[in-house]
Write a protein that holds these residues in place. Sequence first.
Motif, PDB file in Angstrom:
ATOM      1  N   ASP A  60       0.835  -1.213   0.000  1.00  0.00           N
ATOM      2  CA  ASP A  60       0.000   0.000   0.000  1.00  0.00           C
ATOM      3  C   ASP A  60       0.858   1.245   0.000  1.00  0.00           C
ATOM      4  OD1 ASP A  60      -2.170  -1.635  -0.030  1.00  0.00           O
ATOM      5  OD2 ASP A  60      -2.538  -1.476   2.155  1.00  0.00           O
ATOM      6  N   MET A  61       1.867   1.186   0.831  1.00  0.00           N
ATOM      7  CA  MET A  61       2.746   2.366   0.918  1.00  0.00           C
ATOM      8  C   MET A  61       3.483   2.594  -0.408  1.00  0.00           C
ATOM      9  SD  MET A  61       4.313   1.820   4.722  1.00  0.00           S
ATOM     10  CE  MET A  61       5.409   3.147   4.551  1.00  0.00           C
ATOM     11  N   ALA A  62       3.887   1.521  -1.062  1.00  0.00           N
ATOM     12  CA  ALA A  62       4.559   1.676  -2.354  1.00  0.00           C
ATOM     13  C   ALA A  62       3.615   2.247  -3.384  1.00  0.00           C
ATOM     14  CB  ALA A  62       5.110   0.315  -2.814  1.00  0.00           C
ATOM     15  N   ALA A  63       2.339   1.762  -3.326  1.00  0.00           N
ATOM     16  CA  ALA A  63       1.358   2.303  -4.264  1.00  0.00           C
ATOM     17  C   ALA A  63       1.130   3.771  -4.013  1.00  0.00           C
ATOM     18  CB  ALA A  63       0.054   1.507  -4.142  1.00  0.00           C
ATOM     19  N   ASP A  64       1.011   4.140  -2.743  1.00  0.00           N
ATOM     20  CA  ASP A  64       0.841   5.575  -2.419  1.00  0.00           C
ATOM     21  C   ASP A  64       2.043   6.378  -2.908  1.00  0.00           C
ATOM     22  OD1 ASP A  64      -1.557   4.946  -1.284  1.00  0.00           O
ATOM     23  OD2 ASP A  64      -0.766   4.903   0.803  1.00  0.00           O
ATOM     24  N   HIS A  65       3.222   5.811  -2.705  1.00  0.00           N
ATOM     25  CA  HIS A  65       4.444   6.545  -3.112  1.00  0.00           C
ATOM     26  C   HIS A  65       4.472   6.764  -4.619  1.00  0.00           C
ATOM     27  CE1 HIS A  65       8.534   7.866  -3.313  1.00  0.00           C
ATOM     28  NE2 HIS A  65       8.846   6.829  -4.149  1.00  0.00           N
ATOM     29  N   LYS A  66       4.061   5.688  -5.375  1.00  0.00           N
ATOM     30  CA  LYS A  66       4.049   5.822  -6.840  1.00  0.00           C
ATOM     31  C   LYS A  66       3.039   6.844  -7.270  1.00  0.00           C
ATOM     32  CE  LYS A  66       5.608   1.125  -7.856  1.00  0.00           C
ATOM     33  NZ  LYS A  66       5.261  -0.174  -8.477  1.00  0.00           N
ATOM     34  N   SER A  67       1.891   6.828  -6.592  1.00  0.00           N
ATOM     35  CA  SER A  67       0.865   7.822  -6.928  1.00  0.00           C
ATOM     36  C   SER A  67       1.370   9.223  -6.664  1.00  0.00           C
ATOM     37  CB  SER A  67      -0.405   7.530  -6.124  1.00  0.00           C
ATOM     38  OG  SER A  67      -1.378   8.520  -6.379  1.00  0.00           O
ATOM     39  N   SER A  68       2.082   9.423  -5.532  1.00  0.00           N
ATOM     40  CA  SER A  68       2.608  10.771  -5.198  1.00  0.00           C
ATOM     41  C   SER A  68       3.659  11.214  -6.205  1.00  0.00           C
ATOM     42  CB  SER A  68       3.194  10.757  -3.784  1.00  0.00           C
ATOM     43  OG  SER A  68       2.206  10.415  -2.850  1.00  0.00           O
ATOM     44  N   VAL A  69       4.545  10.277  -6.585  1.00  0.00           N
ATOM     45  CA  VAL A  69       5.600  10.628  -7.551  1.00  0.00           C
ATOM     46  C   VAL A  69       4.986  11.018  -8.876  1.00  0.00           C
ATOM     47  CG1 VAL A  69       7.521   9.680  -8.896  1.00  0.00           C
ATOM     48  CG2 VAL A  69       7.386   9.263  -6.433  1.00  0.00           C
ATOM     49  N   SER A  70       3.924  10.258  -9.307  1.00  0.00           N
ATOM     50  CA  SER A  70       3.259  10.586 -10.568  1.00  0.00           C
ATOM     51  C   SER A  70       2.648  11.961 -10.510  1.00  0.00           C
ATOM     52  CB  SER A  70       2.193   9.518 -10.861  1.00  0.00           C
ATOM     53  OG  SER A  70       1.501   9.836 -12.049  1.00  0.00           O
TER      54      SER A  70
END
Length: 684
Positions: free
Chosen positions: A131-141
Motif C-alpha cells: 500500500d505504501m509503495a502504491a501511495d508513493h508511486k501515486s505521489s511521484v506521478s
Amino acid sequence: MEKRVPLSAKNTGIPKPSRLPQPATVGRKRPLSQVEQSSNGKENGPAVKRAKTFSSTTKPVTKPAKVITKPPVKTTTFKSTAVRSSTRATKAPLKAPVTKCTVSNTKTSSAATSGKAPKRPAWDLKGQLQDMAADHKSSVSTIDTLRNQLDSFAGRLGELERLKETQETTIQAKEEEKTVAHSQIKELEETISATKRDLESMERSKAAIECRASELDASLSLSRTEVASLRTALSQTMANMSAVQSELEATKVARDCAVSDGVRKAATISSLEQNVIELQCLVGDYQGRIREDEMTRRALHNRIQELKGNIRVFCRVRPLLPTDAGYLIDDAGRESSTSGGSSRGSKNGGQSSTSVLGLTYPDSNNDQKKLSIELSSQDKAKKNYEFTFDRVFGPNSSQQFVFSEISQLVQSALDGYNVCIFAYGQTGSGKTFTMEGPEERVLLESEGDMKGMIPRAVDQVFSSALQLREQGWEYKMEAMFLEIYNESLRDLLSSTTQTIDIKKDPQHAGEVYVTNVTPSVVTSQKQVQKLLERASKNRAVASTQCNERSSRSHSVFILTITGRNEATKESCRGILNLVDLAGSERLSQSGSAGDRLKETKSINKSLSNLGSVIMALANKESHIPYRNSKLTYLLQNSLGGNSKTLMFVNVSPQAESYQETLCSLRFATTVNQCNIGTAKKSSK
C-alpha cells in the motif's frame, strides 16, 4: 481492527507531499510545445510508461498475523526527466497546451473501493508495504505531472518575456523615428525661417542695387564730362612731351661726357689701388719694426729696473687720523703727534713727559727719497734720524700717485719676469689700505683714487694684455689668494679644508709651488674683484688695543701670466706676487691674550725669520734659512734672485709708535742694501 485506507482515496485534490525521501531535482524545464512533442516522441516514452506504472493498483494480500521486526526500507529517489525545447517561437508566440492532470491511481482507488478501504491486519506487513509503495508511486506521478505543468508555465513565461522585449524594441524604434521626425520638422522650420530671411535680404539688396544704379548713372554723366576735360589735357601733354624729348637729347650728350669722365676716374682708382698695396706692404714693415721696438723696449725697461736694484724699498707714511691720540695741527697747517706722560709714554722710549714726533721730507722738491724723524721731549734733547730709500711717499700721496711708481714693475710680469711687491710695517700703519684699498672698497669702487695696489695692478695687466693683442700676443691668467695663519697655509678662495703645503717645483729649478690649490682662471677685472672680495671676507682679522681691525695673518695674492705670440712663435711666463704682511706689534701695547697672544707670537716670529733671510742675503751667506717659516719659504721665488722685488715699508706718524717706526725703517734700510742678483726672463 481498523482498515487501511490508501492515501489516494483521502486526497480529493493535489496530493500531499510524501514523508518518504523526495527525488532530487536538477532543474525545472519548460514543457515541450505540440510541435516539439511531435518531433521528439522518443523522450515522451519514459514519462508515459512511468505514469502507467504508477496507475496500477495493488490488491491486499491476507497473511497470518505475525509480528515481524524488519529494518526500515530504503526508498529509491526518482529524478524527473527535464524536457528541453529545441526551437523557440520568434515572431508569434505559440499557446502552450494546458495539460490536465488526472490522478489515475486516485480514480482507480475510488473505483475499486466505493466505501472505506478495508484495514489490513497488523501482521500484514507486506500488504502494508505494498500500500505504501502504491501511495508513493501515486505521489511521484502527481509530482511529475505538477512539475511538467510548472515547466510549461515557465516556458510560457519566457515566451511572454521575449514578446515583451520584442515589443519594447519596437516601441524604442518608434520613439527614435518620432525623435528623428521631430528633428526633421525642426530643421524644415529653420530652413523656412532662413529662406524668409534670405528673401528679405534679397529684397533689401534689390533696393540697394536700384539705388546704386541711380548713383552709377549720375557718375556716368560726370565721367563723360571728365573724359572731355582729359582729352584737352592730353593735347597739352603731347606738347610737353615734345619739349621733354628735346631735353632728353641734351641729357644724352651730358651722359657721354660723364662716361668719358668715368674712364678717367677708373684709371685714377687703379693707380690708387696700387698705392694701397704699396702702403699695406709698408704697414707690414712698420708692424715688424713695432714688434722689434717692443722687444727693445722690454729689454731697456728691464735694464732700467735692474739698474734701480733688484730689491727696491718704498717708504709710505700714513696720515694722522682725527681718531689718533695726540693729533695736532700747528699754525702752518702741518700735522704732528704728541704722547703724554702716562704709562704708555714711559713704555715707548722711556719718556716721562709729553713727547712730540715730527716727520719731515728734506728733498720734497726733488726726488723725495729722504725721510727725517725728529722726537722732541721737555726733559731731553731732540733726537733726529734720517733714512734714504728709493722713494718716500708722504701722508698726502694718493693711491694713484703711489701706483704710478710701481706700474713699470707690474709691466715686467707681462714680459715674463717674476715680480713680488710686499708691504711691511707695524700694525695700524696702513699696509692693507696700500695693498687692497679701504675696507669699503666695494662701495668705493667708482672712486678710482681709493683702489689699492692689487686691484690697480690687475687693471694694468688686463689693459696691457689688450693692447698687446694687436701685436699678436694672447695671455692666460690664473689667480690664487693664500693666507699664512699661525704657520699654516689656507686657501682664501676655497671652502675646503685640504692640507696645503709648499714643495719644490721640479719643472723650474730653485722655485717652489703650493700643493692642493687649484688656480682660478680669470678673464676680466670684475672677476678678479669678486675674488678679492671673497678673500677679504675669509681672511683672519681681530681687534687689538693697537688697531681696531688688525690683520692676524699674511696674505699672498699670486697671478700667473702665460703669454704666446703666434706671429713670432714666442712665449713667456711671469708670476706677480702681491703680499700684505701682518703687522708687527709689541705685547705691552697690544695687550694680546689667548688666541691673540698666539697670533702675535706667530706673526713676530715669521717677521723675525724674514729679517734673518734678508740679513743672510745681504751678507752673501751660503745657507739661506728659507724653511724657518712658511712665509720665507713661500717668498723664496721672490727673494731667491730670480725676481724683481719691491718692498713697501709703512710707518705710523704717531708718537707712541716711535720705537716700532724706527725698527721698521731700520729693517727697510737693511733690505734696501741687499742685492739678490739679476732676475731672469722666463720665455721660449
